[in-house]
Design a protein around this motif. Structure first.
Motif, PDB file in Angstrom:
ATOM      1  N   VAL A   8      30.191  65.846  35.463  1.00 18.16           N
ATOM      2  CA  VAL A   8      29.086  65.122  34.830  1.00 18.16           C
ATOM      3  C   VAL A   8      28.702  63.933  35.704  1.00 18.16           C
ATOM      4  N   ALA A  10      23.165  59.728  36.760  1.00 20.46           N
ATOM      5  CA  ALA A  10      21.928  60.505  36.812  1.00 20.46           C
ATOM      6  C   ALA A  10      20.760  59.743  36.196  1.00 20.46           C
ATOM      7  N   TYR A  11      21.038  58.956  35.179  1.00 23.36           N
ATOM      8  CA  TYR A  11      19.984  58.203  34.495  1.00 23.36           C
ATOM      9  C   TYR A  11      20.214  56.704  34.651  1.00 23.36           C
ATOM     10  N   PRO A  46      16.196  60.673  31.082  1.00 21.21           N
ATOM     11  CA  PRO A  46      16.481  62.101  30.969  1.00 21.21           C
ATOM     12  C   PRO A  46      15.191  62.918  30.938  1.00 21.21           C
ATOM     13  N   ASP A  49      17.083  69.025  30.931  1.00 22.88           N
ATOM     14  CA  ASP A  49      18.383  68.555  31.434  1.00 22.88           C
ATOM     15  C   ASP A  49      19.505  68.917  30.457  1.00 22.88           C
ATOM     16  N   SER A  50      20.654  69.292  31.007  1.00 22.20           N
ATOM     17  CA  SER A  50      21.859  69.483  30.194  1.00 22.20           C
ATOM     18  C   SER A  50      22.635  68.171  30.210  1.00 22.20           C
ATOM     19  N   VAL A  51      22.828  67.577  29.043  1.00 18.45           N
ATOM     20  CA  VAL A  51      23.410  66.240  28.973  1.00 18.45           C
ATOM     21  C   VAL A  51      24.684  66.243  28.135  1.00 18.45           C
ATOM     22  N   ARG A  86      21.072  70.854  25.731  1.00 25.96           N
ATOM     23  CA  ARG A  86      19.896  70.770  26.603  1.00 25.96           C
ATOM     24  C   ARG A  86      18.786  69.981  25.907  1.00 25.96           C
ATOM     25  N   ARG A 115      24.479  63.575  33.045  1.00 26.16           N
ATOM     26  CA  ARG A 115      23.910  64.921  33.168  1.00 26.16           C
ATOM     27  C   ARG A 115      24.978  65.870  33.700  1.00 26.16           C
ATOM     28  N   ASP A 171      26.027  68.572  35.926  1.00 22.27           N
ATOM     29  CA  ASP A 171      25.429  69.087  37.156  1.00 22.27           C
ATOM     30  C   ASP A 171      26.118  70.313  37.728  1.00 22.27           C
TER      31      ASP A 171
END
Length: 256
Positions: free
Chosen positions: A49, A53-54, A77, A81-83, A97, A227, A229
């Motif tokens: 993770v 990312a944000y 986001p 995106d898969s968070v 998602r 996120r 990844d």
């Protein structure tokens, strides 16, 4: 010469430690427990993770240096995106998602996702085959399109390609015709919140369901930890140490 070599080795060692510390700060390893995001994320997947990312969540860092990073990053986001975030009811780490941004109108009609009145493309393309056996840390049995299925028999799961906006398509599962989440009221996503869904549409208890029935409801941006990844490795067994249960097609797999 020995002093120079020692200085070089000391420098390399120090920089290596700093690099490892930096990577540990940015990337968080998380084992997926729920089948809500199957087949994108499966029980027993060891994921990476991206916590930057944000922006940086308050629990990760509280120094003044982090405040500077937050203002420098400032990335929100994005749709698709898969968070990762803590479940608001159970507090268990959950991956979903993002299918609705603040101000969006989200609705499911006959198993088709609609965003702001527009149906998102969804095309059946194959069956996913698996064994009907317990999977992952919580030993959860998969839901099969060809149910009822006996232990160790073939479990078929109907797969679809769904596209959100201009993003590359991702795979979803639709296993139970006419399930509770296939037809919903229209949700207006409040400002400051996100609407999330699992790719395993008939299994996931997500934003389509209220928190008082173990659903997720809307997700606040400050609760998003990062996120998802990458899948580093995966095991269908109760632990990652069950080598005979490793999934050889899920090593170093990027998330769509």
């Amino acid at each position: 010469m020995k002093k120079l070599l020692k200085a070089i080795l000391t420098t390399v060692f120090s920089l290596s430690l700093l690099a490892i510390a930096a990577l540990a700060f940015i990337y968080k390893p998380v084992v997926i427990r729920s089948p809500a995001m199957t087949p994108t994320l499966m029980p027993g997947d060891l994921t990476i993770v991206n916590r930057l990312a944000y922006s940086i969540d308050e629990a990760s860092c509280t120094s003044g240096f982090c405040d500077g990073l937050k203002s420098w990053l400032g990335v929100a986001p994005a749709l698709g995106d898969s968070v990762l975030f803590p479940h608001p009811v159970t507090d268990q780490l959950s991956a979903m998602r993002i299918v609705g941004l603040p101000g969006d109108r989200v609705q499911m009609k006959d198993g088709i996702l609609h965003i702001n009145g527009t149906a998102q493309p969804k095309n059946e393309f194959s069956y996913r085959l698996d064994k009907y056996e317990p999977q992952g840390p919580d030993e959860i049995l998969p839901v099969c399109s060809n149910a009822p299925v006996n232990a160790e028999e073939r479990c078929e799961q109907t797969q679809f390609i769904e596209s959100l906006g201009d993003r590359r398509g991702h795979i979803t599962l639709d296993l139970i015709e006419g399930s509770e989440g296939d037809d919903t009221d229209e949700f207006l996503v409040p400002n400051g919140f996100y609407f999330v869904m699992g790719d395993n549409r008939d299994v996931a208890l997500d934003s389509r369901f209220r928190r008082n029935v173990d659903g997720i409801g809307y997700v606040r941006p400050e609760s998003i930890l990062g996120r998802v990844d990458l899948i580093l490795m995966s095991s269908a067994g109760k632990t990652l140490l069950q080598f005979g249960k490793w999934r050889d097609n899920r090593f170093l797999k990027t998330i769509r």
